[in-house]
Design a protein around this motif. Structure first.
Motif, short mmCIF file in Angstrom:
data_model
loop_
_atom_site.label_atom_id
_atom_site.label_comp_id
_atom_site.label_asym_id
_atom_site.label_seq_id
_atom_site.Cartn_x
_atom_site.Cartn_y
_atom_site.Cartn_z
N SER A 48 0.83 -1.22 0.00
CA SER A 48 0.00 0.00 0.00
C SER A 48 0.85 1.26 0.00
CB SER A 48 -0.93 -0.01 1.22
OG SER A 48 -0.17 0.00 2.42
N LEU A 49 2.16 1.12 0.11
CA LEU A 49 3.07 2.27 0.14
C LEU A 49 3.40 2.74 -1.27
CD1 LEU A 49 5.61 0.98 2.83
CD2 LEU A 49 3.80 2.66 3.19
N LEU A 50 3.53 4.05 -1.43
CA LEU A 50 4.10 4.62 -2.65
C LEU A 50 5.61 4.66 -2.48
CD1 LEU A 50 1.06 5.69 -2.84
CD2 LEU A 50 2.01 7.60 -4.14
N VAL A 51 6.31 3.87 -3.24
CA VAL A 51 7.76 3.72 -3.08
C VAL A 51 8.44 4.29 -4.31
CG1 VAL A 51 9.64 2.12 -2.64
CG2 VAL A 51 7.36 1.64 -1.71
N GLN A 52 9.47 5.14 -4.09
CA GLN A 52 10.21 5.75 -5.19
C GLN A 52 11.71 5.79 -4.86
OE1 GLN A 52 9.36 6.91 -8.36
NE2 GLN A 52 11.61 6.99 -8.46
N PRO A 53 12.56 5.12 -5.64
CA PRO A 53 14.01 5.24 -5.46
C PRO A 53 14.50 6.60 -5.97
CG PRO A 53 13.42 3.22 -6.63
CD PRO A 53 12.22 4.10 -6.64
N ILE A 54 15.41 7.22 -5.23
CA ILE A 54 16.00 8.50 -5.63
C ILE A 54 17.51 8.42 -5.42
CG2 ILE A 54 13.90 9.81 -5.09
CD1 ILE A 54 15.18 10.65 -2.46
N SER A 55 18.20 9.37 -6.03
CA SER A 55 19.66 9.43 -5.93
C SER A 55 20.08 10.15 -4.67
CB SER A 55 20.25 10.12 -7.16
OG SER A 55 19.82 11.48 -7.19
N ALA A 56 21.36 9.98 -4.29
CA ALA A 56 21.89 10.67 -3.11
C ALA A 56 21.93 12.18 -3.32
CB ALA A 56 23.28 10.13 -2.79
N SER A 57 22.10 12.61 -4.56
CA SER A 57 22.13 14.05 -4.83
C SER A 57 20.76 14.70 -4.54
CB SER A 57 22.54 14.31 -6.27
OG SER A 57 21.60 13.73 -7.17
N LEU A 58 19.67 14.00 -4.82
CA LEU A 58 18.36 14.54 -4.51
C LEU A 58 18.13 14.60 -3.01
CD1 LEU A 58 15.61 15.59 -5.31
CD2 LEU A 58 14.86 13.23 -5.71
N VAL A 59 18.63 13.60 -2.28
CA VAL A 59 18.51 13.63 -0.82
C VAL A 59 19.28 14.81 -0.26
CG1 VAL A 59 18.98 12.36 1.31
CG2 VAL A 59 18.21 11.14 -0.72
N ALA A 60 20.45 15.09 -0.85
CA ALA A 60 21.24 16.22 -0.37
C ALA A 60 20.51 17.54 -0.57
CB ALA A 60 22.58 16.25 -1.09
N LYS A 61 19.71 17.64 -1.60
CA LYS A 61 18.95 18.88 -1.85
C LYS A 61 17.79 19.03 -0.87
CE LYS A 61 20.19 19.07 -6.73
NZ LYS A 61 19.74 19.04 -8.14
#
Length: 600
Positions: free
Chosen positions: A376-389
């Motif tokens: 039921s979760l919306l799961v999305q992989p992202i890059s480390a650069s996006l986490v840093a932003k």
């Protein structure tokens, strides 16, 4: 009758020269029947006398004489129904046996047949036993000399020694692997899974592999939508793609394939706007700590990959009440030489096999379940650069050579809008299976597994290295086969399809042939990701294969400075071997070349 002797009425008995005692009429009890004087009584007495002589015969019994009837107590005769004690056994002047010789008619009339002896039965059984022993020994001798004299065109691999092992390794050339790798990478952009499978089949056939088959399964796949997913900061309105690049038409065109396949297969789809909460690695302790200070219901978790299985961590987040998850890899968890800040990736939330047919193969006529998403979760992989932003202000995470992990402060609030787009379709997944028949135990199987690119997935060039390695291995073995060598057991070479979606090809094939594999499969050799570096051979094995792997590691590491120890584990073996080891109980070993720095 008086005191005179009672004459015998039967004159034939008088002619046989036999003397019997006289019975006085005065000795008979009053009321005695008159029929005691007839011929039948005399014959009965004679028969009884002869039976008694045979059954009671003892040493000195020939002198046995009955007492005279005159000395018997006649007062007790009233209580006796029939007293024959007065009849004495007959004697012959010449002896009993001499009488039998003189009177043959007497012997045939009054004698009984002797019981049969068991001597004949014992002799028959003894003869049968001796015959069986002789035939058994004779059969052993025939088999022994037939085996010695029977020529064999193929040499058994039971005598496989270190020299043969070295010859096989020398046959595997790096140039052949590179050539095969380049040919496979050219098919990367192919949209037809059948084209790649036919290419592999053509290569294996040219090497001389005997029997190659295509095994197809129609399975439910979760594919990316028409446009890539996005993450938008509510405070500034900035939109970012999963790789950290701003949303733009130019970025889509430049990285269209990478952006589309940066998604979580079988995730729930839709849009969610909520606060981002950093849960670190998402273990139970992290969640307890977060729930004490914040309300996590229908919020978005910022989750690091590693330390625990992804599906287990997602189940904890779903149980806690989260509505979405942003996955990323912390650069501090990667080797120092790796720079993957802007790299995106794909994950599958499928534990294994076709989601529409859990526990049974996806063959024609199978019942299909409607399961468009597995969470039921919306799961999305992202890059480390996006986490840093998402973290402000920007800080230098490397100080004096020490990497600082990415962390979102708990006292800061970040509201984001995440959009996940996926499409669910039934597609055909193809497995390429080739057989090298064994010599002594052809119905026992050693399975060597790799995986090939599925046109509907994005797995980089990793699949090409896996397929190139197994092709080079087949080439080396087939050269030995042409010289007369054969393995003891049959070797099954498998190139699996649908690996990126949850090892679907290997799961379906294993479920389809479950009974045969449980009974006859000996071991599984995994070539899922054989090239991860060029420093040393790293292996993971089941406990029963530990000794074998240790011996091979010592041989291969003799020419190198450092060699890691064998990791004995079944849980850490990833890829298509998962079904064979965890569901079928087949011992498994996995080989891969790694950089030692990456392992430390």
């Amino acid at each position: 009758m008086g005191e005179n002797e009672a004459s015998l009425p039967n004159t034939s008995l008088q002619g046989k020269k036999m003397a019997y005692q006289k019975v006085s009429a005065d000795q008979r009890a009053p009321g005695h029947s008159q029929y005691l004087d007839n011929d039948d009584l005399q014959a009965t007495a004679l028969d009884l006398e002869w039976d008694m002589e045979k059954e009671l015969e003892e040493p000195g019994f020939d002198q046995f004489q009955l007492d005279s009837a005159e000395t018997q107590n006649l007062e007790n005769s009233e209580t006796a129904d029939l007293n024959l004690d007065s009849i004495q056994p007959a004697t012959s002047p010449k002896g009993r046996f001499q009488r039998l010789q003189e009177e043959s008619d007497y012997a045939t009339h009054y004698t009984r047949s002797a019981p049969k002896s068991n001597h004949c039965n014992f002799c028959c059984l003894f003869k049968i036993l001796c015959t069986a022993i002789i035939l058994f020994i004779f059969g052993i001798l025939i088999g022994y000399y037939a085996h010695e004299n029977c020529p064999s065109n193929a040499t058994s691999s039971g005598t496989l020694d270190l020299q043969l092992y070295q010859e096989i390794l020398k046959t595997i050339q790096a140039e052949d692997i590179k050539k095969s790798f380049r040919n496979l990478v050219q098919l990367y952009t192919s949209e037809d899974d059948t084209e790649i499978s036919k290419k592999i089949e053509t290569q294996w056939t040219s090497l001389g592999l005997e029997d190659i088959q295509f095994v197809n399964y129609s399975v439910l796949l979760n594919l990316p939508g028409p446009s890539p997913s996005s993450v938008t900061l509510s405070s500034s309105g900035q939109c970012f793609h999963p790789n950290g690049q701003p949303c733009s038409e130019e970025a889509r065109k430049r990285n269209s394939q990478d952006l589309l396949y940066s998604y979580a297969a079988y995730s729930a789809k839709g849009t969610l706007e909520a606060e981002v909460i950093d849960v670190s690695y998402g273990n139970a302790d992290d969640l307890k700590r977060i729930k004490k200070i914040k309300n996590v219901t229908n919020q978005i978790a910022l989750l690091k990959l590693g330390k625990l299985p992804l599906l287990y961590k997602l189940s904890l987040l779903e149980k806690a009440g989260f509505g979405g998850v942003l996955l990323y890899i912390d650069p501090c968890d990667l080797p120092k030489t790796a720079n993957l800040s802007y790299d995106t990736f794909m994950v599958s939330l499928n534990p294994g096999g076709d989601p529409s047919t859990p526990g049974y193969p996806s063959v024609d006529g199978s019942f299909r379940q409607n399961r468009p998403n597995l969470t039921s979760l919306l799961v999305q992989p992202i890059s480390a650069s996006l986490v840093a932003k998402l973290i402000s202000p920007q800080k230098d995470r490397t100080r004096k050579g020490v990497c600082s992990p990415l962390e979102l402060p708990n006292n800061e609030e970040r509201i984001v809008n995440m959009q996940v787009q996926t499409v669910t379709k039934f597609k055909t997944v193809t497995n390429v299976v080739g057989y090298l028949k064994g010599l002594t135990s052809p119905d026992r199987y050693i399975i060597v597994g790799s995986h090939h690119h599925t046109a509907y997935s994005y797995s980089g060039q990793e699949w090409a290295s896996s397929t190139a390695i197994i092709t080079a291995f087949i080439q080396a073995l087939m050269l030995r086969v042409k010289r007369g060598w054969r393995p003891d057991r049959s070797i099954v070479f498998c190139s699996w399809g649908g690996t990126a979606f949850g090892n679907i090809g290997s799961y379906e094939w294993g479920e389809d042939f479950k009974k045969v594999l449980q009974r006859n499969a000996v071991a599984y050799v995994s070539l899922h990701s054989p090239i991860r570096g060029n420093s040393s051979l790293y292996s993971v094995a089941s406990p029963s294969l530990q000794q074998l792997v240790a011996e091979k590691n010592n041989f291969n590491c003799s020419r190198r400075a450092q060699c890691p120890k064998t990791n004995v584990s079944s849980v850490q073996i990833q890829g298509d071997s998962e079904y064979f080891i965890n569901h079928l109980g087949v011992p498994t070993v996995q080989f891969a070349y790694e950089d030692i720095k990456a392992l430390q």
